[in-house]
Design an enzyme around this catalytic site. Structure first.
Site, PDB file in Angstrom:
ATOM      1  N   SER A 287       0.842  -1.195   0.000  1.00  0.00           N
ATOM      2  CA  SER A 287       0.000   0.000   0.000  1.00  0.00           C
ATOM      3  C   SER A 287       0.884   1.255   0.000  1.00  0.00           C
ATOM      4  CB  SER A 287      -0.960  -0.037   1.191  1.00  0.00           C
ATOM      5  OG  SER A 287      -2.017   0.890   1.020  1.00  0.00           O
TER       6      SER A 287
ATOM      7  N   GLU B 247      -8.691  -5.355  -4.772  1.00  0.00           N
ATOM      8  CA  GLU B 247      -7.989  -4.307  -4.026  1.00  0.00           C
ATOM      9  C   GLU B 247      -8.941  -3.365  -3.302  1.00  0.00           C
ATOM     10  OE1 GLU B 247      -5.005  -3.685  -3.272  1.00  0.00           O
ATOM     11  OE2 GLU B 247      -3.739  -4.804  -4.635  1.00  0.00           O
TER      12      GLU B 247
ATOM     13  N   HIS C  52      -7.102  -6.162  -0.493  1.00  0.00           N
ATOM     14  CA  HIS C  52      -5.883  -5.372  -0.320  1.00  0.00           C
ATOM     15  C   HIS C  52      -5.111  -5.911   0.880  1.00  0.00           C
ATOM     16  CE1 HIS C  52      -3.595  -1.567  -0.554  1.00  0.00           C
ATOM     17  NE2 HIS C  52      -3.806  -1.377   0.737  1.00  0.00           N
TER      18      HIS C  52
END
Length: 479
Positions: free
Chosen positions: A125, A255, A377
């Protein structure tokens, strides 16, 4: 010190916690042997440049192998990324912390048995975006052998903050400081309690914790001679001003479950998004500050039309909402980054898509239900770095953990992720990636584009160098 997305009080309000005295790192090794000369994995934590800590991801899994593992903290949110867009407070303090940590590791890791010539930097991230930024930061050259960015790159729209001076002035005003003169702003803020400064973050997030990165990286080369980032990332990549070392970049199948899993957990959130689409989506999708006011509603409606047609937002159509967030906030720009970097360097660029859903998921933590709503994610990261989720409860999960440990450690040693001979680096103009859908289920797939990249590139976002290429019909015409 941070305004934390994942820590709430009894009334479900996000809270401020942490300490200004935060610049520490953790170094893990199996034995104290300064002569071991082991490969080193340096993890840069994520958290939208707003929250998190080095120890968010621990050594418990990866240290099954004989390596040295390091994670560290850096300043976050307004304390790490405020900028007055001039020499007084140029910004990027959090990135300067990262550079300082990498320099320290480079100079001292040999005393912990690490090989300073074999340092791989990794992040997920905002950590993945940070890794990618170090390819573009001149001061980072020579500090690492290669990088590995999961679910984040320098071109993602939440990385570079817009209107930083205006935001800094708003913070100053909220804590009772002057707002016009940069020197006065800085001196006054230095005399305000850090907790009060960080508490102002809530005033920049109109819907839940969105936008999740109101304070982030700035292109300080536009206003200071001692810049961290000399130009915007897109231009640096397009001009080939990028470090020529190997890179792995990746994304998961869904995601957008960050942050969408929070909306799944509360029907009222889904209803609010449906009814107040034009009002809320510019914040969730990080374009409130990058689209001119007269085009904002028409852009919002165009996005809805393309992905949803005339459908309402509810649990039945939730996968479409996840696709929107996935494509805009992650997937499309990961492809653009990989293509641009591959065209600029001789080193291998590897891309993978993670499609395996195990017994648990990062989305479980966010929804509070262990329901399979997709591959979230961060779902790949937790198979080789420990993060409070049990990813070894089934035979398949244990096998997947070994696969991702193999991928990471082989890349650390050989600069190639040796889990299958199917996985080839990008070659020419083809965008071919490895889809990982099981511990031993790998398929190379080639795409013209991923994440509806051409659609997003065609919208009038005033972001990076792409602005000059964007052609958009006015709101008085059919989009």
């Amino acid at each position: 010190m941070q305004y934390d997305h994942f820590t709430q009080d009894h009334e479900n309000n996000y809270i401020v916690h942490g300490d200004e005295d935060c610049l520490y790192m953790n170094i893990y090794m199996k034995r104290v042997d300064p002569n071991a000369n082991l490969d080193v994995l340096v993890h840069i934590h994520g958290g939208a440049f707003m929250f998190g800590r080095g120890a968010s991801y621990g050594p418990d899994i990866i240290m099954d192998r004989d390596i040295v593992f390091v994670n560290f903290n850096y300043r976050l949110g307004p304390l790490g990324f405020l900028s007055t867009q001039d020499d007084i407070l140029p910004g990027n303090l959090g990135l300067k912390d990262q550079i300082k940590a990498l320099k320290w590791i480079n100079e001292n890791i040999k005393y912990f048995g690490g090989n300073p010539q074999s340092i791989t930097i990794h992040g997920m991230s905002a950590g993945g975006a940070s890794v990618h930024l170090h390819y573009l930061i001149p001061e980072s050259k020579g500090l690492f052998k290669q990088g590995f960015s999961q679910s984040g790159c320098a071109l993602n729209p939440w990385v570079i903050a817009e209107n930083s001076r205006e935001k800094t002035a708003k913070v100053a005003d909220l804590v009772g400081c002057p707002t016009k003169n940069s020197k006065q702003i800085k001196e006054c803020l230095k005399n305000r309690p850090a907790r009060n400064i960080v508490q102002t973050v809530k005033e920049f997030q109109p819907f839940q914790y969105n936008p999740f990165s109101p304070f982030g990286v700035v292109v300080d080369g536009l206003w200071t001679s001692n810049a961290v980032l000399p130009e915007d990332p897109y231009n640096l990549l397009a001009k080939g001003k990028v470090l020529d070392v190997p890179w792995i970049t990746s994304f998961t199948k869904h995601e957008g479950l960050y942050p969408a899993s929070e909306f799944w957990a509360n029907d009222q959130h889904l209803l609010d998004i449906d009814v107040k689409w034009n009002e809320i989506m510019p914040f969730i999708l990080h374009y409130n500050d990058s689209v001119t006011p007269e085009l904002k509603d028409v852009v919002s409606q165009k996005i809805r039309e393309v992905y949803l047609g005339d459908k309402a937002i509810n649990r039945n159509t939730f996968p479409h909402l996840v696709d929107i967030i996935s494509d805009r906030l992650f997937v499309a720009d990961i492809e653009t980054s990989a293509r641009l970097q591959n065209a600029a360097v001789l080193s291998n660029i590897y891309v993978y898509k993670f499609s395996y859903r195990g017994a648990t998921s990062k989305s479980t933590f966010r929804t509070k239900y262990n329901e399979d709503i997709g591959v979230s994610h961060g779902d790949d990261t937790v198979y080789f770095l420990y993060a409070l989720l049990n990813t070894t409860s089934t035979k398949n999960d244990r096998a997947m953990s070994n696969t991702l440990i193999d991928m990471t450690t082989s890349y650390m040693k050989t600069s190639q992720p040796n889990i299958t001979n199917k996985w080839q680096p990008l070659n020419g103009n083809k965008y071919c990636l490895l889809e990982i859908s099981g511990p031993e289920t790998f398929n190379m797939k080639c795409y013209n584009e991923t994440g509806r990249r051409s659609f997003w590139d065609g919208l009038p976002f005033r972001e990076y160098g792409k602005l000059e290429e964007t052609k958009f019909i006015s709101d008085k015409q059919e989009l």
